[in-house]
Design a protein around this motif. Structure first.
Motif, mmCIF file in Angstrom:
data_model
loop_
_atom_site.group_PDB
_atom_site.id
_atom_site.type_symbol
_atom_site.label_atom_id
_atom_site.label_comp_id
_atom_site.label_asym_id
_atom_site.label_seq_id
_atom_site.Cartn_x
_atom_site.Cartn_y
_atom_site.Cartn_z
ATOM 1 N N ARG A 268 0.732 -1.207 0.065
ATOM 2 C CA ARG A 268 0.116 0.050 -0.090
ATOM 3 C C ARG A 268 0.993 1.178 0.056
ATOM 4 N NH1 ARG A 268 -5.229 0.890 0.536
ATOM 5 N NH2 ARG A 268 -5.972 2.693 1.244
ATOM 6 N N PHE A 269 0.621 2.187 -0.658
ATOM 7 C CA PHE A 269 1.242 3.560 -0.905
ATOM 8 C C PHE A 269 0.415 4.742 -0.745
ATOM 9 C CE2 PHE A 269 3.039 0.054 -3.523
ATOM 10 C CZ PHE A 269 4.400 -0.038 -3.100
ATOM 11 N N HIS A 270 1.147 5.700 -0.344
ATOM 12 C CA HIS A 270 0.407 6.923 -0.522
ATOM 13 C C HIS A 270 1.035 8.042 -1.394
ATOM 14 C CE1 HIS A 270 -2.008 6.180 3.097
ATOM 15 N NE2 HIS A 270 -1.113 5.474 3.482
ATOM 16 N N GLY A 271 0.377 8.390 -2.561
ATOM 17 C CA GLY A 271 1.066 9.256 -3.585
ATOM 18 C C GLY A 271 0.761 10.733 -3.076
ATOM 19 N N ALA A 272 0.914 11.592 -4.223
ATOM 20 C CA ALA A 272 0.585 12.965 -4.019
ATOM 21 C C ALA A 272 -0.900 13.095 -4.119
ATOM 22 C CB ALA A 272 1.220 13.602 -5.391
ATOM 23 N N ALA A 273 -1.316 14.303 -3.939
ATOM 24 C CA ALA A 273 -2.676 14.895 -3.976
ATOM 25 C C ALA A 273 -3.104 14.649 -5.249
ATOM 26 C CB ALA A 273 -2.833 16.416 -3.467
ATOM 27 N N ALA A 274 -4.466 14.257 -5.220
ATOM 28 C CA ALA A 274 -5.174 13.873 -6.612
ATOM 29 C C ALA A 274 -5.265 14.909 -7.417
ATOM 30 C CB ALA A 274 -6.498 13.206 -6.333
ATOM 31 N N ALA A 275 -5.331 14.808 -8.623
ATOM 32 C CA ALA A 275 -5.298 15.858 -9.759
ATOM 33 C C ALA A 275 -6.787 16.067 -10.154
ATOM 34 C CB ALA A 275 -4.492 15.781 -11.047
ATOM 35 N N ASP A 276 -6.828 17.210 -10.855
ATOM 36 C CA ASP A 276 -8.467 17.284 -11.526
ATOM 37 C C ASP A 276 -8.290 16.278 -12.618
ATOM 38 O OD1 ASP A 276 -8.811 19.328 -9.989
ATOM 39 O OD2 ASP A 276 -8.057 20.879 -11.348
ATOM 40 N N GLY A 277 -9.716 15.739 -12.578
ATOM 41 C CA GLY A 277 -10.003 14.583 -13.746
ATOM 42 C C GLY A 277 -9.765 13.352 -13.109
ATOM 43 N N GLU A 278 -9.304 13.081 -11.882
ATOM 44 C CA GLU A 278 -9.314 11.678 -11.298
ATOM 45 C C GLU A 278 -10.130 11.256 -10.701
ATOM 46 O OE1 GLU A 278 -5.457 11.461 -9.345
ATOM 47 O OE2 GLU A 278 -4.349 12.037 -11.033
ATOM 48 N N PHE A 279 -10.864 10.104 -10.747
ATOM 49 C CA PHE A 279 -12.113 9.651 -10.103
ATOM 50 C C PHE A 279 -11.754 8.345 -9.369
ATOM 51 C CE2 PHE A 279 -13.006 12.511 -13.644
ATOM 52 C CZ PHE A 279 -13.657 13.599 -12.988
ATOM 53 N N VAL A 280 -12.705 7.689 -8.630
ATOM 54 C CA VAL A 280 -12.762 6.622 -8.024
ATOM 55 C C VAL A 280 -13.970 5.903 -8.260
ATOM 56 C CG1 VAL A 280 -12.921 5.303 -5.765
ATOM 57 C CG2 VAL A 280 -11.407 7.362 -6.109
ATOM 58 N N LEU A 281 -13.803 4.609 -8.993
ATOM 59 C CA LEU A 281 -14.841 3.914 -9.423
ATOM 60 C C LEU A 281 -14.987 2.481 -8.850
ATOM 61 C CD1 LEU A 281 -15.034 4.947 -13.168
ATOM 62 C CD2 LEU A 281 -16.353 5.691 -11.404
ATOM 63 N N PRO A 282 -15.966 1.667 -9.031
ATOM 64 C CA PRO A 282 -15.952 0.229 -8.645
ATOM 65 C C PRO A 282 -15.192 -0.500 -9.728
ATOM 66 C CG PRO A 282 -18.244 0.950 -8.358
ATOM 67 C CD PRO A 282 -17.438 2.041 -9.042
ATOM 68 N N LEU A 283 -14.657 -1.701 -9.257
ATOM 69 C CA LEU A 283 -13.703 -2.430 -10.084
ATOM 70 C C LEU A 283 -14.642 -2.971 -11.419
ATOM 71 C CD1 LEU A 283 -10.919 -3.545 -10.748
ATOM 72 C CD2 LEU A 283 -11.424 -5.594 -9.510
ATOM 73 N N GLY A 284 -15.736 -3.401 -10.976
ATOM 74 C CA GLY A 284 -16.845 -3.678 -12.029
ATOM 75 C C GLY A 284 -17.170 -2.782 -12.907
ATOM 76 N N ALA A 285 -16.882 -1.621 -12.701
ATOM 77 C CA ALA A 285 -17.207 -0.744 -13.809
ATOM 78 C C ALA A 285 -16.453 -0.420 -14.847
ATOM 79 C CB ALA A 285 -17.464 0.877 -13.118
ATOM 80 N N LEU A 286 -14.980 -0.945 -14.791
ATOM 81 C CA LEU A 286 -14.114 -0.771 -15.801
ATOM 82 C C LEU A 286 -14.289 -1.962 -16.675
ATOM 83 C CD1 LEU A 286 -11.618 1.022 -15.859
ATOM 84 C CD2 LEU A 286 -10.350 -0.841 -15.167
#
Length: 349
Positions: A268-286
């Motif tokens: 598990r990693f912690h990256g930089a702050a999320a940029a505009d245009g980045e979204f979180v979706l369920p895996l089944g939506a891909l």
């Protein structure tokens, strides 16, 4: 009377049948789909699978070619430094040593003869029985004989080294991850016959999606729930061709006794702050249909595909970048059944 009415009755039946055939079939209702609202990516923490690897993995091979006469180890076996792993048929190598010894003996005899001739001619020249030019020829002959002797000695050393290379020994203590050489197999110089994971430090190898930057730190979660801190040691210089992923190696801080070579752990990693245009979706939506990842947006009772870039996965969710907006509705399950502009009905939330 009855026979006269029969044709009339038959005609009525035919007209009724034709009337039924011309009626259109009932329209099929649009299918139901489960949808979710697109959420903006907030916390950029994400998880990936990692593989436990040794800090140093040494491919093992013979330095000379030949036929393997004996294999004394198996895959998964622990070996000590200097332990014999394979042996070649050394008959030809032994003959090469004998030939080199004979060449050296002949070169030494020739050098002794040339040295004796040079000594005699020096005595004769001092008494003026021979010319200076004749003495120089003997000096050159002695120098040539000495050079031939040195070359023969070097070839003998090479032949003896080659004979020693007929035994493949472990360069360090460790575990044999893979053993592919077999007795009777003819191998060439440098052809890998085993892979040694050297004892000592263990690392976690993680493959990041193309375009992602491996974070400097993270943590690994083992099967028993234990977490170990990770520190980035190296990153591959190029994205891999097949998987289009970027390989990174993380050093494990703390106790490493619980790390089993080849085991898959969760990193598990912690990256930089999320940029505009980045979204979180369920895996089944891909959805992936050979043209890159995409999602299906529901608007005005119909679906349309929206290409996205996969940034990271974290369990049952994915973080993507694409032409979406917060609160857009996307299909969460059954995306493989959809086509562009297909009418659908959303299930109640």
């Amino acid at each position: 009377m009855r026979l006269a009415m029969f044709p009339l009755f038959l005609g009525v039946l035919l007209l009724a049948g034709c009337g039924d055939a011309t009626q259109p079939p009932p329209a099929k209702a649009p299918p139901f789909v489960r949808t979710v609202a697109v959420a903006a990516a907030g916390d950029t923490a994400f998880g990936l699978s990692g593989t436990v690897r040794a800090r140093v993995e040494s491919p093992l091979a013979f330095q000379v070619g030949g036929r393997i006469a004996r294999r004394v180890v198996d895959a998964g076996q622990r070996v000590a430094a200097g332990q014999v792993l394979f042996e070649l048929d050394t008959r030809d190598l032994e003959q090469a040593v004998r030939a080199a010894e004979a060449d050296l003996a002949a070169a030494e005899a020739a050098l002794a003869t040339a040295s004796a001739d040079l000594a005699r001619n020096r005595q004769l020249q001092q008494r003026n029985y021979t010319s200076e030019q004749a003495l120089q020829r003997f000096e050159l002959s002695a120098r040539e004989a000495r050079t031939r002797r040195d070359a023969a000695a070097a070839r003998l050393t090479q032949a003896r080294n080659a004979l020693g290379y007929g035994r493949l020994q472990a360069p360090a203590a460790g575990v044999l991850i893979d053993v592919v050489g077999e007795a009777g197999q003819v191998v060439g110089a440098g052809q890998q016959v085993a892979l040694l994971a050297q004892a000592g430090e263990r690392e976690i190898e993680v493959h990041f999606p193309a375009g992602a930057t491996p974070p400097a730190e993270g943590e690994a979660t083992l099967a028993d729930g234990t977490t170990l801190p990770l520190a980035l040691r190296e990153t591959a210089g190029a994205v891999e061709r097949q998987g289009r992923t970027l390989r990174a190696r993380y050093t494990v801080r703390g106790a490493q006794d619980a790390l089993v070579l080849g085991a898959v752990v969760r990193a598990r990693f912690h990256g930089a702050a999320a940029a505009d245009g980045e979204f979180v979706l369920p895996l089944g939506a891909l959805n992936e249909r050979g043209e890159g990842p995409r999602v299906w947006r529901v608007k005005d009772g119909a679906v349309s595909q929206v290409p996205v870039t996969l940034l990271a996965t974290d369990g049952d969710t994915v973080r993507v970048r694409g032409a979406l907006a917060t609160d857009d509705r996307v299909v969460a399950l059954g995306t493989h059944l959809l086509v562009d502009n297909m009418a659908v009905r959303e299930l109640p939330r």
